[in-house]
Motif scaffolding. Sequence first.
Motif, PDB file in Angstrom:
ATOM      1  N   LEU A 115       0.813  -1.221   0.000  1.00  0.00           N
ATOM      2  CA  LEU A 115       0.000   0.000   0.000  1.00  0.00           C
ATOM      3  C   LEU A 115       0.850   1.276   0.000  1.00  0.00           C
ATOM      4  CD1 LEU A 115      -2.800  -1.041   2.524  1.00  0.00           C
ATOM      5  CD2 LEU A 115      -2.858  -1.145   0.031  1.00  0.00           C
ATOM      6  N   ASP A 116       2.155   1.099  -0.029  1.00  0.00           N
ATOM      7  CA  ASP A 116       3.082   2.235  -0.038  1.00  0.00           C
ATOM      8  C   ASP A 116       2.844   3.139   1.181  1.00  0.00           C
ATOM      9  OD1 ASP A 116       5.250   3.630  -1.073  1.00  0.00           O
ATOM     10  OD2 ASP A 116       3.959   5.006  -2.217  1.00  0.00           O
ATOM     11  N   GLU A 117       2.804   2.503   2.339  1.00  0.00           N
ATOM     12  CA  GLU A 117       2.614   3.182   3.618  1.00  0.00           C
ATOM     13  C   GLU A 117       3.705   2.708   4.566  1.00  0.00           C
ATOM     14  OE1 GLU A 117       0.363   5.417   4.631  1.00  0.00           O
ATOM     15  OE2 GLU A 117      -0.915   5.422   2.857  1.00  0.00           O
ATOM     16  N   SER A 118       3.842   3.394   5.685  1.00  0.00           N
ATOM     17  CA  SER A 118       4.802   2.919   6.694  1.00  0.00           C
ATOM     18  C   SER A 118       4.181   1.756   7.461  1.00  0.00           C
ATOM     19  CB  SER A 118       5.159   4.059   7.662  1.00  0.00           C
ATOM     20  OG  SER A 118       4.051   4.347   8.489  1.00  0.00           O
ATOM     21  N   GLU A 119       5.049   0.947   8.031  1.00  0.00           N
ATOM     22  CA  GLU A 119       4.560  -0.198   8.789  1.00  0.00           C
ATOM     23  C   GLU A 119       3.777   0.272  10.013  1.00  0.00           C
ATOM     24  OE1 GLU A 119       6.344  -4.318  10.709  1.00  0.00           O
ATOM     25  OE2 GLU A 119       7.561  -3.231   9.263  1.00  0.00           O
ATOM     26  N   LYS A 120       4.218   1.365  10.610  1.00  0.00           N
ATOM     27  CA  LYS A 120       3.518   1.932  11.765  1.00  0.00           C
ATOM     28  C   LYS A 120       2.106   2.364  11.373  1.00  0.00           C
ATOM     29  CE  LYS A 120       4.031   5.490  15.330  1.00  0.00           C
ATOM     30  NZ  LYS A 120       3.391   4.813  16.372  1.00  0.00           N
ATOM     31  N   ALA A 121       1.945   2.949  10.191  1.00  0.00           N
ATOM     32  CA  ALA A 121       0.624   3.385   9.721  1.00  0.00           C
ATOM     33  C   ALA A 121      -0.298   2.168   9.543  1.00  0.00           C
ATOM     34  CB  ALA A 121       0.749   4.160   8.416  1.00  0.00           C
ATOM     35  N   ILE A 122       0.260   1.068   9.059  1.00  0.00           N
ATOM     36  CA  ILE A 122      -0.535  -0.154   8.879  1.00  0.00           C
ATOM     37  C   ILE A 122      -0.944  -0.714  10.231  1.00  0.00           C
ATOM     38  CG2 ILE A 122      -0.530  -2.521   7.964  1.00  0.00           C
ATOM     39  CD1 ILE A 122      -0.668  -0.258   5.817  1.00  0.00           C
ATOM     40  N   HIS A 123      -0.003  -0.778  11.192  1.00  0.00           N
ATOM     41  CA  HIS A 123      -0.339  -1.260  12.539  1.00  0.00           C
ATOM     42  C   HIS A 123      -1.453  -0.406  13.151  1.00  0.00           C
ATOM     43  CE1 HIS A 123       2.412  -4.514  13.502  1.00  0.00           C
ATOM     44  NE2 HIS A 123       3.406  -3.860  12.890  1.00  0.00           N
ATOM     45  N   ASN A 124      -1.327   0.908  13.016  1.00  0.00           N
ATOM     46  CA  ASN A 124      -2.353   1.807  13.557  1.00  0.00           C
ATOM     47  C   ASN A 124      -3.700   1.589  12.871  1.00  0.00           C
ATOM     48  OD1 ASN A 124      -0.536   2.903  15.340  1.00  0.00           O
ATOM     49  ND2 ASN A 124      -0.042   4.677  14.035  1.00  0.00           N
ATOM     50  N   ALA A 125      -3.696   1.429  11.554  1.00  0.00           N
ATOM     51  CA  ALA A 125      -4.942   1.202  10.802  1.00  0.00           C
ATOM     52  C   ALA A 125      -5.597  -0.109  11.232  1.00  0.00           C
ATOM     53  CB  ALA A 125      -4.664   1.203   9.304  1.00  0.00           C
ATOM     54  N   LEU A 126      -4.788  -1.153  11.398  1.00  0.00           N
ATOM     55  CA  LEU A 126      -5.332  -2.444  11.844  1.00  0.00           C
ATOM     56  C   LEU A 126      -5.907  -2.337  13.255  1.00  0.00           C
ATOM     57  CD1 LEU A 126      -2.649  -4.932  10.453  1.00  0.00           C
ATOM     58  CD2 LEU A 126      -5.041  -4.758   9.749  1.00  0.00           C
ATOM     59  N   ASN A 127      -5.207  -1.637  14.140  1.00  0.00           N
ATOM     60  CA  ASN A 127      -5.716  -1.471  15.510  1.00  0.00           C
ATOM     61  C   ASN A 127      -7.019  -0.685  15.525  1.00  0.00           C
ATOM     62  OD1 ASN A 127      -3.757  -2.955  16.854  1.00  0.00           O
ATOM     63  ND2 ASN A 127      -2.374  -1.204  17.021  1.00  0.00           N
ATOM     64  N   ARG A 128      -7.108   0.361  14.721  1.00  0.00           N
ATOM     65  CA  ARG A 128      -8.353   1.133  14.646  1.00  0.00           C
ATOM     66  C   ARG A 128      -9.492   0.258  14.116  1.00  0.00           C
ATOM     67  NH1 ARG A 128      -4.900   4.969  12.382  1.00  0.00           N
ATOM     68  NH2 ARG A 128      -5.781   4.603  10.313  1.00  0.00           N
ATOM     69  N   ALA A 129      -9.222  -0.537  13.071  1.00  0.00           N
ATOM     70  CA  ALA A 129     -10.253  -1.416  12.497  1.00  0.00           C
ATOM     71  C   ALA A 129     -10.711  -2.452  13.521  1.00  0.00           C
ATOM     72  CB  ALA A 129      -9.713  -2.103  11.247  1.00  0.00           C
ATOM     73  N   LYS A 130      -9.760  -3.055  14.225  1.00  0.00           N
ATOM     74  CA  LYS A 130     -10.106  -4.050  15.254  1.00  0.00           C
ATOM     75  C   LYS A 130     -10.936  -3.420  16.365  1.00  0.00           C
ATOM     76  CE  LYS A 130      -5.977  -6.857  14.518  1.00  0.00           C
ATOM     77  NZ  LYS A 130      -4.685  -7.292  15.107  1.00  0.00           N
ATOM     78  N   ASN A 131     -10.554  -2.208  16.787  1.00  0.00           N
ATOM     79  CA  ASN A 131     -11.298  -1.539  17.861  1.00  0.00           C
ATOM     80  C   ASN A 131     -12.718  -1.191  17.422  1.00  0.00           C
ATOM     81  OD1 ASN A 131      -9.231  -1.692  19.736  1.00  0.00           O
ATOM     82  ND2 ASN A 131      -8.340   0.272  19.109  1.00  0.00           N
TER      83      ASN A 131
END
Length: 185
Positions: A158-174
């Motif tokens: 997705l041409d994003e940082s790994e931190k941005a992906i972790h944050n996006a996944l955490n937001r989706a899970k929450n």
Amino acid sequence: MEETTHLETIDGAAFEKMFSQYLPIVYSMQSRYLIRDFDYDDWLQEGRIALNDALQSYRLGRGTTFGLYYKMIFENRIRSLLRRQQAQNRFAQQQAVSIEKVGLEAFSEQFHYHECMEENIYISEMLLAGEVTLSSLENCSLYYYLKGEDPAMIAQRLDESEKAIHNALNRAKNKIKKKLTTIKI
């Protein structure tokens, strides 16, 4: 020199006529034996195969009629199918594992998957129906994550940082957890 019979060289129409003459033998065997997953057509097919075998091997002057010979060939064929079926059953039983002997821990991974099945289906339906609002990044990250990709691979894709992906996944899970706790499955 051994005598042969003229039955070896019959054509298709004569074969079918002869087979219809011996259909009562097929019906009789069908009522006597139970073969798992066998339907009417399977019985007819086995009857035709046995008739062909009988035509090829029957010899005149051996003290038996063709009808009795066919019945013997057909019954032997059915018994062979039953023996094969029993052998498959025994093989399956030999491969079976007792939960009491091995312990529940050996199966915990499979049971865990099945315990969550209803929740997984509900979550999928909820996401497809749009009941949980996800951003584009959250949606794409979750999609690839659920397909088995790790966050580093998703970040690269997705041409994003790994931190941005972790944050996006955490937001989706929450967001999903919040929706699940308000609904209670």
